[in-house]
Write a protein that holds these residues in place. Structure first.
Motif, PDB file in Angstrom:
ATOM      1  N   GLU A 111      -6.275  -6.251 -18.346  1.00  0.00           N
ATOM      2  CA  GLU A 111      -4.979  -5.904 -18.923  1.00  0.00           C
ATOM      3  C   GLU A 111      -4.984  -4.551 -19.631  1.00  0.00           C
ATOM      4  OE1 GLU A 111      -2.026  -7.476 -18.723  1.00  0.00           O
ATOM      5  OE2 GLU A 111      -2.933  -8.883 -17.307  1.00  0.00           O
ATOM      6  N   ASP A 112      -6.161  -4.011 -19.945  1.00  0.00           N
ATOM      7  CA  ASP A 112      -6.230  -2.713 -20.635  1.00  0.00           C
ATOM      8  C   ASP A 112      -5.572  -1.599 -19.832  1.00  0.00           C
ATOM      9  OD1 ASP A 112      -7.521  -3.924 -22.675  1.00  0.00           O
ATOM     10  OD2 ASP A 112      -9.472  -2.991 -22.350  1.00  0.00           O
ATOM     11  N   ILE A 113      -5.513  -1.749 -18.488  1.00  0.00           N
ATOM     12  CA  ILE A 113      -4.935  -0.691 -17.656  1.00  0.00           C
ATOM     13  C   ILE A 113      -3.457  -0.498 -17.978  1.00  0.00           C
ATOM     14  CG2 ILE A 113      -4.341  -2.238 -15.749  1.00  0.00           C
ATOM     15  CD1 ILE A 113      -5.623   1.363 -15.372  1.00  0.00           C
ATOM     16  N   ARG A 114      -2.793  -1.544 -18.491  1.00  0.00           N
ATOM     17  CA  ARG A 114      -1.365  -1.433 -18.815  1.00  0.00           C
ATOM     18  C   ARG A 114      -1.112  -0.404 -19.918  1.00  0.00           C
ATOM     19  NH1 ARG A 114       1.657  -5.536 -16.570  1.00  0.00           N
ATOM     20  NH2 ARG A 114       0.498  -7.388 -15.887  1.00  0.00           N
ATOM     21  N   ALA A 115      -2.115  -0.184 -20.767  1.00  0.00           N
ATOM     22  CA  ALA A 115      -1.934   0.751 -21.874  1.00  0.00           C
ATOM     23  C   ALA A 115      -1.858   2.194 -21.398  1.00  0.00           C
ATOM     24  CB  ALA A 115      -3.078   0.595 -22.882  1.00  0.00           C
ATOM     25  N   ARG A 116      -2.285   2.470 -20.163  1.00  0.00           N
ATOM     26  CA  ARG A 116      -2.270   3.857 -19.701  1.00  0.00           C
ATOM     27  C   ARG A 116      -1.610   4.043 -18.341  1.00  0.00           C
ATOM     28  NH1 ARG A 116      -7.566   1.958 -19.561  1.00  0.00           N
ATOM     29  NH2 ARG A 116      -8.697   2.142 -17.600  1.00  0.00           N
ATOM     30  N   ALA A 117      -1.008   2.984 -17.801  1.00  0.00           N
ATOM     31  CA  ALA A 117      -0.328   3.094 -16.509  1.00  0.00           C
ATOM     32  C   ALA A 117       1.136   2.687 -16.654  1.00  0.00           C
ATOM     33  CB  ALA A 117      -1.018   2.210 -15.479  1.00  0.00           C
ATOM     34  N   TYR A 118       1.960   3.216 -15.758  1.00  0.00           N
ATOM     35  CA  TYR A 118       3.377   2.869 -15.737  1.00  0.00           C
ATOM     36  C   TYR A 118       3.580   1.714 -14.768  1.00  0.00           C
ATOM     37  CZ  TYR A 118       4.303   7.145 -18.308  1.00  0.00           C
ATOM     38  OH  TYR A 118       4.327   8.124 -19.269  1.00  0.00           O
ATOM     39  N   VAL A 119       4.066   0.602 -15.299  1.00  0.00           N
ATOM     40  CA  VAL A 119       4.208  -0.628 -14.528  1.00  0.00           C
ATOM     41  C   VAL A 119       5.690  -0.943 -14.343  1.00  0.00           C
ATOM     42  CG1 VAL A 119       3.552  -3.063 -14.372  1.00  0.00           C
ATOM     43  CG2 VAL A 119       2.095  -1.453 -15.624  1.00  0.00           C
ATOM     44  N   THR A 120       6.054  -1.346 -13.136  1.00  0.00           N
ATOM     45  CA  THR A 120       7.431  -1.732 -12.884  1.00  0.00           C
ATOM     46  C   THR A 120       7.446  -2.908 -11.922  1.00  0.00           C
ATOM     47  OG1 THR A 120       9.626  -0.912 -12.249  1.00  0.00           O
ATOM     48  CG2 THR A 120       7.755  -0.162 -10.923  1.00  0.00           C
ATOM     49  N   GLN A 121       8.621  -3.465 -11.693  1.00  0.00           N
ATOM     50  CA  GLN A 121       8.762  -4.658 -10.872  1.00  0.00           C
ATOM     51  C   GLN A 121       9.566  -4.329  -9.628  1.00  0.00           C
ATOM     52  OE1 GLN A 121       7.192  -7.334 -12.201  1.00  0.00           O
ATOM     53  NE2 GLN A 121       7.474  -8.620 -10.400  1.00  0.00           N
ATOM     54  N   ASP A 122       9.033  -4.689  -8.487  1.00  0.00           N
ATOM     55  CA  ASP A 122       9.739  -4.517  -7.224  1.00  0.00           C
ATOM     56  C   ASP A 122      10.157  -5.896  -6.714  1.00  0.00           C
ATOM     57  OD1 ASP A 122      10.151  -2.535  -4.729  1.00  0.00           O
ATOM     58  OD2 ASP A 122       9.452  -4.481  -3.996  1.00  0.00           O
ATOM     59  N   PRO A 123      11.413  -6.056  -6.266  1.00  0.00           N
ATOM     60  CA  PRO A 123      11.872  -7.391  -5.864  1.00  0.00           C
ATOM     61  C   PRO A 123      11.113  -7.974  -4.682  1.00  0.00           C
ATOM     62  CG  PRO A 123      13.489  -5.698  -5.300  1.00  0.00           C
ATOM     63  CD  PRO A 123      12.470  -5.053  -6.179  1.00  0.00           C
ATOM     64  N   ILE A 124      10.482  -7.121  -3.862  1.00  0.00           N
ATOM     65  CA  ILE A 124       9.750  -7.614  -2.694  1.00  0.00           C
ATOM     66  C   ILE A 124       8.242  -7.517  -2.901  1.00  0.00           C
ATOM     67  CG2 ILE A 124       9.284  -7.222  -0.244  1.00  0.00           C
ATOM     68  CD1 ILE A 124      12.156  -6.276   0.055  1.00  0.00           C
ATOM     69  N   ARG A 125       7.775  -6.372  -3.395  1.00  0.00           N
ATOM     70  CA  ARG A 125       6.333  -6.148  -3.541  1.00  0.00           C
ATOM     71  C   ARG A 125       5.770  -6.744  -4.827  1.00  0.00           C
ATOM     72  NH1 ARG A 125       5.112   0.087  -2.411  1.00  0.00           N
ATOM     73  NH2 ARG A 125       2.992  -0.716  -2.643  1.00  0.00           N
ATOM     74  N   GLY A 126       6.638  -7.158  -5.744  1.00  0.00           N
ATOM     75  CA  GLY A 126       6.169  -7.704  -7.008  1.00  0.00           C
ATOM     76  C   GLY A 126       5.840  -6.593  -7.988  1.00  0.00           C
ATOM     77  N   GLU A 127       4.859  -6.829  -8.844  1.00  0.00           N
ATOM     78  CA  GLU A 127       4.494  -5.854  -9.867  1.00  0.00           C
ATOM     79  C   GLU A 127       3.725  -4.693  -9.241  1.00  0.00           C
ATOM     80  OE1 GLU A 127       3.301  -6.382 -14.511  1.00  0.00           O
ATOM     81  OE2 GLU A 127       1.928  -7.259 -13.051  1.00  0.00           O
ATOM     82  N   VAL A 128       4.181  -3.469  -9.530  1.00  0.00           N
ATOM     83  CA  VAL A 128       3.536  -2.274  -8.983  1.00  0.00           C
ATOM     84  C   VAL A 128       3.311  -1.263 -10.095  1.00  0.00           C
ATOM     85  CG1 VAL A 128       4.443  -2.521  -6.639  1.00  0.00           C
ATOM     86  CG2 VAL A 128       5.780  -1.298  -8.361  1.00  0.00           C
TER      87      VAL A 128
END
Length: 353
Positions: free
Chosen positions: A42-59
């Motif tokens: 989960e540490d990667i979330r602190a330095r990456a931009y995360v978003t939700q795609d309706p088909i691909r899921g979390e990207v």
């Protein structure tokens, strides 16, 4: 500085990588978050931009090129193979509570080179390529070796669980230091009363019970002897011109025999660099060098830093990541080493000759 100027420098670097035998590739901008979370937690979330795609899921917006390049190679690449690329990466910048006078870019251009080969000279080849390309800029070259540090941790007279915890946090120096201090002291007994409230939460009962069992077993561990803490601290503190660092490491290997193989590999790499015309006295070996980079490096690491620009990130970084290639290869494994250059910083230093 315009994007066009950065791109021009990037294309110049890319041409040099192609001249070194690399095939140009263009990984996706959006990457599946699941793969990166599995690798880094989960540490990667602190330095990456995360978003939700309706088909691909979390990207995630691409935080780094290495993971998608390794995945691409492991799916259909022959070996040996050399790849190069140029494109944007996206990183959150942890600025604390105060906005700095010169904040780092959250989106910046990277030019990179990756080598997949079972060649003993691969480390020296990649380092020499970057050293030669960046020579006009007068940068300070530093290197380290994560395998050296991990071998030292594996040599500690601790239980498997404690060694695993230290290895997991070796890239997080503050957490590592806290764990080492705790393992060096007398463990406090843990008492877990039976809760009367209904079981709830994201973790299941069995998972939590395993965690409780580990904590209770840890209370019976003997403290790590002070001499081993001192040896580890001496290792982490080595920071000298590479030939002098090699001498100090060979002395320390008499007390930590498990690091001998990594130390001699460093000696061979320095000899290979000298054979390529590189003055190894001009390379700084910092034993803790790789502990402040992305977690996939597990061997040689290197960086090129601009003197007089303490607020800048390195102009170039890289290293060996055999374990990452093995994990993403799903049963296949091939040694891999590579690195990246920031064309924007190269432009600010006057560009390449």
């Amino acid at each position: 500085m315009s994007k066009r100027e950065k791109q021009a420098i990037g294309q110049q670097i890319l041409a040099a990588f192609r001249a070194a035998g690399a095939e140009e590739v263009a990984p996706d901008l959006l990457l599946p978050a699941e793969t990166l979370l599995d690798l880094y937690g989960e540490d990667i979330r602190a330095r990456a931009y995360v978003t939700q795609d309706p088909i691909r899921g979390e990207v995630m917006l691409r935080p780094d090129f290495t993971v998608p390049v390794v995945q691409m190679h492991m799916q259909n690449g022959a070996e040996p193979a050399r790849y190069c690329y140029l494109g944007e990466v996206f990183r959150k910048q942890d600025q604390g509570e105060l906005q700095p006078e010169h904040p780092r870019d959250n989106e910046y251009l990277q030019a990179g080179f990756e080598l997949f080969a079972r060649d003993a000279e691969a480390d020296a080849e990649v380092f020499a390529l970057f050293h030669s390309l960046l020579a006009p800029l007068g940068l300070r070259a530093s290197m380290g070796d994560m395998d050296l540090l991990m071998d030292a941790v594996r040599a500690l007279p601790l239980s498997g669980a404690r060694r695993a915890a230290l290895l997991h946090h070796i890239w997080r120096p503050r957490r590592f230091a806290r764990l080492l201090a705790r393992f060096s002291g007398q463990p406090e007994p843990r008492n877990f009363s039976q809760p009367i409230a209904p079981w709830s939460g994201l973790r299941g009962r069995e998972e939590m019970q395993r965690r409780i069992d580990r904590l209770q077993a840890d209370a019976g561990e003997l403290p790590l002897p002070a001499i081993w803490v001192a040896r580890l601290e001496r290792l982490f503190a080595i920071d000298a011109p590479a030939p002098e660092a090699l001498r100090q490491l060979r002395e320390l290997a008499a007390e930590i025999p498990d690091i001998s193989e990594a130390v001699e590999r460093l000696g061979r790499n320095l000899a290979l660099l000298a054979a390529r015309g590189i003055d190894t006295d001009g390379i700084r070996f910092d034993a803790s060098h790789g502990r402040h980079t992305m977690e996939y490096y597990d061997g040689m690491t290197f960086s090129f830093v601009a003197e007089g620009h303490a607020d800048w990130p390195p102009v170039a970084t890289g290293g060996r990541y055999d374990a990452l290639a093995a994990v993403l290869g799903q049963g296949r494994a091939i040694p891999a080493v590579g690195g990246i250059i920031r064309p924007g910083l190269v432009h600010e230093l006057g560009g390449l000759a």
